[in-house]
Design a protein around this motif. Structure first.
Motif, PDB file in Angstrom:
ATOM      1  N   ALA A 134       3.472   0.454  -5.198  1.00 49.36           N
ATOM      2  CA  ALA A 134       4.507   1.030  -4.346  1.00 49.36           C
ATOM      3  C   ALA A 134       4.451   2.542  -4.440  1.00 49.36           C
ATOM      4  O   ALA A 134       3.800   3.119  -5.324  1.00 49.36           O
ATOM      5  CB  ALA A 134       5.887   0.533  -4.765  1.00 49.36           C
TER       6      ALA A 134
ATOM      7  N   ILE B 129       1.727  -6.303  -2.624  1.00 48.64           N
ATOM      8  CA  ILE B 129       2.635  -6.984  -3.542  1.00 48.64           C
ATOM      9  C   ILE B 129       2.426  -8.490  -3.501  1.00 48.64           C
ATOM     10  O   ILE B 129       1.927  -9.030  -2.517  1.00 48.64           O
ATOM     11  CB  ILE B 129       4.118  -6.668  -3.240  1.00 48.64           C
TER      12      ILE B 129
ATOM     13  N   TYR C 297       6.863  -0.595  -0.566  1.00 47.26           N
ATOM     14  CA  TYR C 297       5.886  -1.484  -1.167  1.00 47.26           C
ATOM     15  C   TYR C 297       4.582  -1.448  -0.377  1.00 47.26           C
ATOM     16  O   TYR C 297       4.574  -1.276   0.841  1.00 47.26           O
ATOM     17  CB  TYR C 297       6.432  -2.905  -1.206  1.00 47.26           C
ATOM     18  N   GLN C 298       3.476  -1.626  -1.112  1.00 46.66           N
ATOM     19  CA  GLN C 298       2.167  -1.645  -0.480  1.00 46.66           C
ATOM     20  C   GLN C 298       1.532  -3.030  -0.667  1.00 46.66           C
ATOM     21  O   GLN C 298       1.788  -3.927   0.113  1.00 46.66           O
ATOM     22  CB  GLN C 298       1.306  -0.503  -1.039  1.00 46.66           C
TER      23      GLN C 298
END
Length: 276
Positions: free
Chosen positions: A53, A230, A227-228
């Protein structure tokens, strides 16, 4: 009417029209308790999160963006690692609900002590209990215990407005009419903060916000977590929550407000640990 005038007329006309609202499979809901139960169920079904993130901080003390790796598991397991612009590790924090550990690469020092709100919030300019911090990172809104509830439909914004009341305190929840997830929470009448959720993602049947925003107006502070990559509700890696200092690190014990405890043979405590 020429084409330009017609275009302007259509823009004005459409801007006055209510937003088309897409409801869930049950259609429009009119009972506050029913919407409340949906909200509780839909946000409580995320138990663990692991991934990368970006954290954006805006406050009088500091502003900027850092990269993070994080792993959180309800109710209060927390593992955070921060990195600089060049992806070099800066610090890592672990908490298990009872104890916490903080390793700072600069100085090769490992601080450990009780998992108090002051200690588990060291990466943030606001102080939150561990369970509350974990819940927010999991896209959940801490809800006040309501004595009564009301429900309205905001046709302009296209959301349900669910209001919870307890004494002088109110919590206004704007709820997505299809996903029945909170998109905004505002607490008034008692000290608190506002939460916002956006960029909803679908992960294995779960609806989860890709962006979490916390605004503490009294502290003039805003946090934004994006978030990227996850993973949700995976089997937690419990080794990530182990409170073990790196080999060779200096170990320092701190109290529940982050003050370094005196070493054996010393009488006076040292100043607070950096970040406390």
């Amino acid at each position: 009417m020429n084409r330009a005038a017609a275009a302007i007329f259509l823009v004005v006309l459409c801007s006055a029209c209510p937003k088309r609202i897409e409801f869930g499979p049950e259609g429009q809901l009119t009972d506050a308790d029913v919407v409340y139960q949906h909200v509780r169920r839909n946000q409580d079904n995320v138990v663990t999160l692991e991934g990368d993130a970006k954290l954006r901080v805006e406050s009088p003390q500091q502003s900027g963006t850092i990269g993070m790796f994080l792993a959180v598991t309800r109710p209060a397991l927390l593992h955070l690692e921060t990195f600089d612009f060049f992806n070099r590790p800066l610090a890592s924090l672990v908490a298990d609900g009872t104890r916490f550990g903080l390793y700072q690469t600069e100085g090769n020092t490992f601080y450990q002590g009780p998992a108090s709100p002051q200690n588990v919030s060291r990466f943030l300019p606001v102080v939150l209990p561990g369970e509350e911090l974990v819940a927010i990172m999991l896209g959940q809104v801490p809800l006040i215990p309501a004595e009564r509830k009301t429900l309205e439909l905001d046709t302009k914004e296209g959301v349900y407005v669910l209001t919870l009341y307890r004494g002088a305190a109110t919590q206004v929840l704007r709820v997505h009419p299809k996903y029945l997830r909170v998109v905004k929470s505002e607490v008034r009448g008692v000290p608190g903060y506002d939460l916002g959720f956006d960029d909803f993602l679908e992960r294995g049947g779960l609806i989860f916000p890709g962006k979490v925003e916390l605004v503490a107006k009294q502290a003039a502070t805003r946090l934004e977590l994006r978030y990227q990559q996850i993973k949700l509700n995976g089997r937690p890696d419990l080794t990530l929550y182990e409170l073990t200092p790196p080999e060779g690190a200096k170990v320092v014990e701190v109290d529940d407000v982050g003050r370094e405890l005196p070493a054996a043979g010393h009488e006076s405590p040292a100043p607070p640990v950096p970040g406390s």
